[in-house]
Design a protein around this motif. Structure first.
Motif, PDB file in Angstrom:
ATOM      1  N   VAL A 197      14.246   4.900   7.295  1.00  0.00           N
ATOM      2  CA  VAL A 197      14.261   3.132   7.010  1.00  0.00           C
ATOM      3  C   VAL A 197      12.552   2.900   7.085  1.00  0.00           C
ATOM      4  N   ASN A 198      11.734   3.357   7.912  1.00  0.00           N
ATOM      5  CA  ASN A 198      10.327   3.156   7.955  1.00  0.00           C
ATOM      6  C   ASN A 198       9.668   3.607   6.769  1.00  0.00           C
ATOM      7  N   GLU A 199      10.019   4.829   6.286  1.00  0.00           N
ATOM      8  CA  GLU A 199       9.556   5.384   5.176  1.00  0.00           C
ATOM      9  C   GLU A 199       9.591   4.669   4.172  1.00  0.00           C
ATOM     10  N   TYR A 200      10.932   4.153   3.781  1.00  0.00           N
ATOM     11  CA  TYR A 200      11.653   3.693   2.643  1.00  0.00           C
ATOM     12  C   TYR A 200      10.741   2.469   2.593  1.00  0.00           C
ATOM     13  N   ASN A 201      10.733   1.777   3.617  1.00  0.00           N
ATOM     14  CA  ASN A 201       9.596   0.246   3.504  1.00  0.00           C
ATOM     15  C   ASN A 201       8.197   0.521   3.082  1.00  0.00           C
ATOM     16  N   GLN A 202       7.616   1.615   3.425  1.00  0.00           N
ATOM     17  CA  GLN A 202       6.333   1.884   3.184  1.00  0.00           C
ATOM     18  C   GLN A 202       6.076   2.055   1.775  1.00  0.00           C
ATOM     19  N   GLU A 203       7.243   2.846   1.347  1.00  0.00           N
ATOM     20  CA  GLU A 203       7.182   3.229  -0.303  1.00  0.00           C
ATOM     21  C   GLU A 203       7.325   2.118  -1.179  1.00  0.00           C
ATOM     22  N   LEU A 204       8.332   1.377  -0.680  1.00  0.00           N
ATOM     23  CA  LEU A 204       8.506   0.121  -1.376  1.00  0.00           C
ATOM     24  C   LEU A 204       7.425  -0.737  -1.604  1.00  0.00           C
ATOM     25  N   MET A 205       6.383  -0.635  -0.375  1.00  0.00           N
ATOM     26  CA  MET A 205       5.188  -1.419  -0.503  1.00  0.00           C
ATOM     27  C   MET A 205       4.360  -1.086  -1.586  1.00  0.00           C
ATOM     28  N   ASN A 256       5.284  -1.564  -5.058  1.00  0.00           N
ATOM     29  CA  ASN A 256       5.024  -3.159  -5.416  1.00  0.00           C
ATOM     30  C   ASN A 256       3.404  -3.371  -5.462  1.00  0.00           C
ATOM     31  N   ALA A 257       2.719  -2.541  -4.637  1.00  0.00           N
ATOM     32  CA  ALA A 257       1.265  -2.626  -5.064  1.00  0.00           C
ATOM     33  C   ALA A 257       0.888  -2.234  -6.518  1.00  0.00           C
ATOM     34  N   ALA A 258       1.645  -1.017  -6.754  1.00  0.00           N
ATOM     35  CA  ALA A 258       1.320  -0.573  -8.157  1.00  0.00           C
ATOM     36  C   ALA A 258       1.669  -1.440  -9.203  1.00  0.00           C
ATOM     37  N   GLN A 259       2.846  -2.056  -8.875  1.00  0.00           N
ATOM     38  CA  GLN A 259       3.419  -2.716  -9.998  1.00  0.00           C
ATOM     39  C   GLN A 259       2.429  -4.170 -10.390  1.00  0.00           C
ATOM     40  N   ALA A 260       1.641  -4.667  -9.126  1.00  0.00           N
ATOM     41  CA  ALA A 260       0.983  -5.910  -9.110  1.00  0.00           C
ATOM     42  C   ALA A 260      -0.494  -5.487  -9.793  1.00  0.00           C
ATOM     43  N   ALA A 261      -0.682  -4.158  -9.614  1.00  0.00           N
ATOM     44  CA  ALA A 261      -2.158  -3.803 -10.062  1.00  0.00           C
ATOM     45  C   ALA A 261      -1.982  -3.489 -11.765  1.00  0.00           C
ATOM     46  N   LEU A 262      -0.720  -2.965 -12.231  1.00  0.00           N
ATOM     47  CA  LEU A 262      -0.583  -2.976 -13.598  1.00  0.00           C
ATOM     48  C   LEU A 262      -0.382  -4.177 -14.369  1.00  0.00           C
ATOM     49  N   LYS A 275      -2.301   3.776 -11.866  1.00  0.00           N
ATOM     50  CA  LYS A 275      -1.164   2.976 -11.581  1.00  0.00           C
ATOM     51  C   LYS A 275       0.249   3.187 -12.027  1.00  0.00           C
ATOM     52  N   MET A 276       0.273   3.310 -13.396  1.00  0.00           N
ATOM     53  CA  MET A 276       1.615   3.594 -13.873  1.00  0.00           C
ATOM     54  C   MET A 276       2.100   4.749 -13.372  1.00  0.00           C
ATOM     55  N   LEU A 277       1.277   6.068 -13.075  1.00  0.00           N
ATOM     56  CA  LEU A 277       1.903   7.341 -12.498  1.00  0.00           C
ATOM     57  C   LEU A 277       2.372   6.937 -11.067  1.00  0.00           C
ATOM     58  N   GLU A 278       1.474   6.130 -10.396  1.00  0.00           N
ATOM     59  CA  GLU A 278       1.756   5.901  -9.010  1.00  0.00           C
ATOM     60  C   GLU A 278       3.074   5.167  -8.906  1.00  0.00           C
ATOM     61  N   TYR A 279       3.205   4.025  -9.740  1.00  0.00           N
ATOM     62  CA  TYR A 279       4.405   3.100  -9.711  1.00  0.00           C
ATOM     63  C   TYR A 279       5.710   4.218  -9.873  1.00  0.00           C
ATOM     64  N   GLU A 280       5.533   5.107 -10.884  1.00  0.00           N
ATOM     65  CA  GLU A 280       6.934   5.793 -11.353  1.00  0.00           C
ATOM     66  C   GLU A 280       7.267   6.936 -10.204  1.00  0.00           C
ATOM     67  N   GLU A 281       5.986   7.377  -9.604  1.00  0.00           N
ATOM     68  CA  GLU A 281       6.192   8.227  -8.521  1.00  0.00           C
ATOM     69  C   GLU A 281       7.073   7.666  -7.420  1.00  0.00           C
ATOM     70  N   SER A 282       6.588   6.491  -7.174  1.00  0.00           N
ATOM     71  CA  SER A 282       7.162   5.495  -6.049  1.00  0.00           C
ATOM     72  C   SER A 282       8.587   5.183  -6.192  1.00  0.00           C
ATOM     73  N   SER A 283       8.904   4.882  -7.483  1.00  0.00           N
ATOM     74  CA  SER A 283      10.023   4.590  -7.657  1.00  0.00           C
ATOM     75  C   SER A 283      11.157   5.974  -7.659  1.00  0.00           C
ATOM     76  N   GLU A 311      14.473   5.988  -4.897  1.00  0.00           N
ATOM     77  CA  GLU A 311      15.626   6.401  -5.156  1.00  0.00           C
ATOM     78  C   GLU A 311      16.242   7.267  -4.323  1.00  0.00           C
ATOM     79  N   THR A 312      15.383   8.495  -4.017  1.00  0.00           N
ATOM     80  CA  THR A 312      15.747   9.398  -3.003  1.00  0.00           C
ATOM     81  C   THR A 312      15.823   8.971  -1.765  1.00  0.00           C
ATOM     82  N   TYR A 313      15.145   8.136  -1.421  1.00  0.00           N
ATOM     83  CA  TYR A 313      15.384   7.325   0.223  1.00  0.00           C
ATOM     84  C   TYR A 313      16.639   6.705   0.145  1.00  0.00           C
ATOM     85  N   ARG A 314      16.991   5.683  -0.937  1.00  0.00           N
ATOM     86  CA  ARG A 314      18.268   5.209  -1.061  1.00  0.00           C
ATOM     87  C   ARG A 314      19.496   6.113  -0.970  1.00  0.00           C
TER      88      ARG A 314
END
Length: 729
Positions: A270-278, A281-287, A377-385, A389-392
C-alpha cells in the motif's frame, strides 16, 4: 429513690428478709438430708487438631484454622443419639453377664435394680451365656426394634445408668481452652465402676464414630474429584485433537507468524502504491503545464496526433512487458516484448522530433526542449500507470488472502481458548485430587484421639453440695423478699415518705410529724414532735409577717382533702404554742356531734361551727359561728380555722379570701389519687395564698432531725425559741 430511702424501705421489711431466707434455707437443708454419694470418673484426650503434626501440617499455610469447628463436630458426635445408644448397650451387655455384683463393673444396688428391670423371661431371650458380641447385637436389635420391650424401656424411659437422657446430661466434655488440643471428659454417678466404664465406652465409640465419619467424608470427596478429573481429561484430549485437525486442514505451521507476514507485505504494498500514485499525478501535472506552453496552431495538430498514437503504442507495449515480468513469463517472451517496447520508444522519439520541429514556444524556449521535456514526462506517466495497475492486482491478491485468514484466526483462537480452559480445569482438579487423597490418608493415620489420662476409678465420693444448696435456698429467700418488697412498693399508692409526698403533691414538706403512740412518755418521737411544732410555728409566723393585705387578726386555715388526717391534733399543738407565747387564740372547728359549745381551755377559746348548706357562700366567720357564742375577732391575736375535709364538703370560696395562709395536713398512709390532686388545684385557685404542707404519721426512720440527748437540753432550747415570740407578739 435514693440510698437512704432504700435503707428505710429495707428496715420496714426486715422481718421478710429474716423469715423467708430461713424458710427456704430450711427447706433446702431438709430436702437434701438423704443426698446420695456421687462418684466422678475423669479422662484426658489429646486431639491434635491444632498443634499436632500430620500430612496436612506442611500445607497449613494454605488452609484456614478449622480446629474450633472440628472440636464442635467432635462434641456433637459424642452427644449424638447413636453414640449414647452404643455406650448404653455396652454397659448393659457387661452388666447382664454378671452373676453377682462386682465393684469394678456394677455395685450391689445397681445389680438389684437391673435384676428387677430385666425379668427372667427377657433374659431367656438373650444369649447371655454366649459370646459378648452376640449379646451386644441382640440387645442393640431389641433397643432399635419398633415394638415395646424391657430393654427399650430401660434405655428410653427409665432414669437408670442406661438411660440415654441421663447419659447425655451427665457425660460432660469440656470445650477447649484458648487454642489447646486437650479434651477433658467426665461422668458422675452413684456407682464408681459404672462411672469408669461409661467414660471408657464413651471414648471408644467417640473415636470409632468420628474416625468413620471423617473417612467416609474424605472418600466421597476423593471419588467426586476423581470423577471430575476423568471428565476434564477427556475434554482436554478433545480440545487438543480439534486444534491439531485445524492445523492439518489449513496447512498452517504458525498461523500467527504467517498472518503477521501477510499484514506486513500488504502494508508495504500500500505504501509503494501511494508513492507511485503521487509520481503519476506529478507527471500528469507536468504534461498539462507543457501543453499550455505549446501553441494552438493547426499545423502542429497532426504532429500531436501522431505523437499521441505513438504514446499509446508505447504504453501498451510497456504494460505487456510489466505483466510478463510480474507473472514470470519465459525470457524469450520478455525479450520479444522488450524489443517491441524499444521499437515503440524509437518511433515515439521520431514523432516527437517531428512535432518539435513544427512547434516553438512563445517565450523563446526552443520547441525541441519543450518536446523533450514533454516526452520525458509522458514516458514517466505511462510507466507509472503500468506499475499502478500491477500494484492493484497484487493488493487484490493480498486482500483475498486476508479475507481468507480472518475467519481462520477466529476459529484458531476459539480452539486455543478451549484448550487453555480445559488445561486449567484439568490442572485444578488434579491438585484437588491430590489434596483430597492426602487428606484421606491423613485421616487414616491420625483420625483417632490419643488418651493421655485413662478413665480413673473413683475411690472417694465427691464433696457434698448440701451446704451449697442451703446457701442457694437462702439466696432464693432473699430474692423473694426483695421481689415482694419491690411489688409492695410499686403497687402501694400511699404516701410513705416525704420524698413521695413532695413528688405526688407537688409542694415541699414544711413539717413532718412521727407517729406518737405514748405522748406522755419521753422518747425520740415526742422530742421530734416538739421540734417539728417549733419549726412549723416559726414558718407560720414568717409567712404571717410577710402578709400585709389581709385583715387583723390573721386567720390560719387548716384543711385536708380526705377525712381523718390529723387536723385537730396539729391545731391543738399550734394552740398550745400560741398560748405559751401569751397569744389570744380563737380555734374554730366544725361540729361533730352537734352538742359542742364555746369553751375556754388552756388559754385557747374554742368555737364550734355548723357546716351549713350554703357553706361555700359564707364570707365571714361572724356569719359562720353561732351568735350566742359571742365571737369577736378583734379580741384575738390569732384565729386558727379548721375546715372540714374537702372530699365530702364544699370549699368556702369567699371566706378563704380573708385567710393569711393555709396548712395542708396529709397523713403518710393516705392514698393520693387523681381526685385529691384536682381538689388541691381548685383550692389553690380559690385562695391564692401560701400553703404549707404538713405530713402526719410518718414512720420514725423517715425523719432526719437531730434529737437531743436529754430532756433538759430540749426544754432549754424550747424556752430560748419561744422567748422572742413572746417579746415580739
Amino acid at each position: 429513690m435514693n440510698i437512704s430511702a432504700f435503707l428505710r424501705l429495707l428496715k420496714q421489711h426486715l422481718i421478710w428478709f429474716v423469715v423467708l431466707p430461713a424458710i427456704t434455707g430450711t427447706v433446702a437443708w431438709y430436702t437434701t438430708r438423704n443426698e446420695a454419694k456421687v462418684y466422678k470418673s475423669q479422662a484426658t484426650l489429646y486431639t491434635g487438631l491444632s498443634s499436632g503434626y500430620s500430612l496436612m501440617t506442611d500445607k497449613g499455610g494454605l488452609m484456614s484454622d478449622q480446629s474450633s469447628s472440628a472440636f464442635d463436630n467432635m462434641l456433637t458426635t459424642l452427644y449424638s443419639k447413636e453414640t449414647m445408644t452404643n455406650v448404653s448397650v455396652s454397659l448393659l451387655t457387661d452388666h447382664l453377664r454378671l452373676q453377682q455384683p462386682d465393684s469394678l463393673v456394677l455395685g450391689g444396688p445397681g445389680f438389684l435394680m437391673l435384676q428387677q428391670a430385666v425379668p427372667m423371661d427377657v433374659r431367656m431371650q438373650l444369649p447371655i451365656e454366649g459370646d459378648r458380641d452376640t449379646l451386644w447385637m441382640a440387645i442393640d436389635n431389641m433397643a432399635k426394634s419398633t415394638g415395646d420391650n424391657a430393654i427399650k424401656n430401660l434405655l428410653l424411659k427409665s432414669d437408670s445408668y442406661y438411660s440415654l437422657g441421663q447419659l447425655t446430661e451427665k457425660i460432660k466434655a469440656t470445650s477447649r481452652k484458648a487454642t489447646n488440643d486437650v479434651l477433658l471428659m467426665e461422668y458422675e454417678t452413684d456407682d464408681p465402676g459404672v462411672a469408669q466404664n461409661t467414660v471408657r465406652y464413651a471414648i471408644k465409640f467417640l473415636n470409632d464414630r468420628y474416625s468413620t465419619l471423617k473417612t467416609t467424608e474424605t472418600n466421597s470427596v476423593v471419588g467426586y474429584y476423581e470423577g471430575k478429573l476423568q471428565k476434564a481429561k477427556e475434554k482436554l484430549d478433545q480440545a487438543e485433537a480439534a486444534l491439531k485437525a485445524f492445523n492439518v486442514q489449513h496447512g498452517v505451521l504458525d498461523f500467527d507468524e504467517e498472518a503477521r507476514n501477510v499484514a506486513s507485505s500488504r502494508e508495504s504494498m500500500v505504501n509503494e502504491y501511494n508513492q507511485e500514485l503521487m509520481r503519476r499525478n506529478a507527471a500528469q501535472a507536468a504534461l498539462d503545464a507543457l501543453d499550455k506552453r505549446t501553441g494552438q496552431q493547426s499545423t502542429v495538430r497532426a504532429a500531436t496526433n501522431d505523437l499521441t498514437n505513438k504514446q499509446k503504442k508505447l504504453s501498451e507495449a510497456e504494460n505487456q512487458l510489466a505483466n510478463a515480468r510480474a507473472y514470470g513469463q519465459p525470457k524469450s517472451v520478455i525479450n520479444r516484448l522488450q524489443a517491441t517496447v524499444n521499437q515503440a520508444a524509437e518511433e515515439l522519439k521520431i514523432s516527437a522530433q517531428k512535432y518539435d520541429a513544427v512547434t516553438s514556444t512563445s517565450d523563446a524556449v526552443p520547441q525541441q526542449t519543450i518536446a523533450n521535456d514533454r516526452l520525458a514526462k509522458m514516458l514517466e506517466y505511462e510507466e507509472s500507470s503500468a506499475r499502478l495497475e500491477t500494484y492493484r492486482e497484487r493488493m487484490g491478491e493480498y486482500q483475498a488472502k486476508t479475507d481468507n485468514y480472518t475467519p481462520l484466526g477466529s476459529q484458531l483462537r476459539q480452539l486455543q481458548r478451549q484448550l487453555s480452559v480445559s488445561e486449567k480445569e484439568y490442572l485444578d482438579l488434579l491438585q484437588n485430587v491430590d489434596m483430597s487423597q492426602t487428606r484421606r490418608q491423613d485421616v487414616k493415620i491420625g483420625g483417632t484421639m490419643t488418651i493421655l489420662d485413662a478413665p480413673d476409678y473413683p475411690l472417694l465420693p465427691q464433696p457434698t453440695k448440701r451446704w451449697q444448696l442451703v446457701a442457694i435456698g437462702i439466696g432464693v429467700g432473699i430474692f423473694l423478699a426483695m421481689l415482694l418488697m419491690a411489688l409492695r412498693f410499686w403497687l402501694d399508692k400511699r404516701i410513705n415518705s416525704p420524698e413521695q409526698a413532695e413528688s405526688m403533691i407537688g409542694m415541699p414538706v414544711t413539717a413532718l410529724f412521727p407517729t406518737v403512740k405514748k405522748p406522755n412518755v419521753f422518747s425520740n418521737a415526742t422530742l421530734t414532735t416538739r421540734s417539728m411544732f417549733e419549726q412549723l410555728f416559726n414558718a407560720i409566723n414568717i409567712e404571717i409577717a410577710q402578709v400585709t393585705a389581709k385583715p387583723y387578726p390573721p386567720i390560719i386555715t387548716l384543711f385536708s382533702i380526705p377525712p381523718k388526717q390529723g387536723k385537730t391534733w396539729i391545731a391543738d399543738g399550734l394552740n398550745t404554742l400560741y398560748a405559751a407565747a401569751d397569744q389570744q387564740v380563737a380555734y374554730c372547728y366544725p361540729r361533730v356531734t352537734g352538742k359542742e359549745k364555746r369553751e375556754f381551755k388552756n388559754g385557747v377559746t374554742y368555737f364550734p361551727y355548723t357546716i351549713r348548706p350554703d357553706f361555700m357562700n359564707v364570707t365571714n366567720l361572724d356569719y359562720l359561728i353561732d351568735h350566742e357564742a359571742g365571737f369577736e375577732a378583734s379580741q384575738y391575736d390569732r384565729i386558727v380555722f379548721e375546715l372540714p375535709n374537702l372530699l365530702n364538703n364544699q370549699i368556702p370560696v369567699y371566706l378563704l379570701k380573708n385567710s393569711a395562709l393555709s396548712l395542708l395536713i396529709v397523713d403518710a398512709n393516705t392514698k393520693w389519687s387523681r381526685a385529691e390532686k384536682q381538689l388541691l388545684t381548685l383550692y389553690e385557685r380559690v385562695t391564692n395564698q401560701p400553703i404549707l404542707l404538713i405530713l402526719n404519721n410518718v414512720v420514725g426512720n423517715h425523719i432526719d432531725v437531730t434529737v437531743l440527748s436529754d430532756e433538759k437540753r430540749a426544754s432549754s432550747r424550747s424556752a430560748r425559741s419561744l422567748q422572742p415570740h413572746r417579746n415580739d407578739l
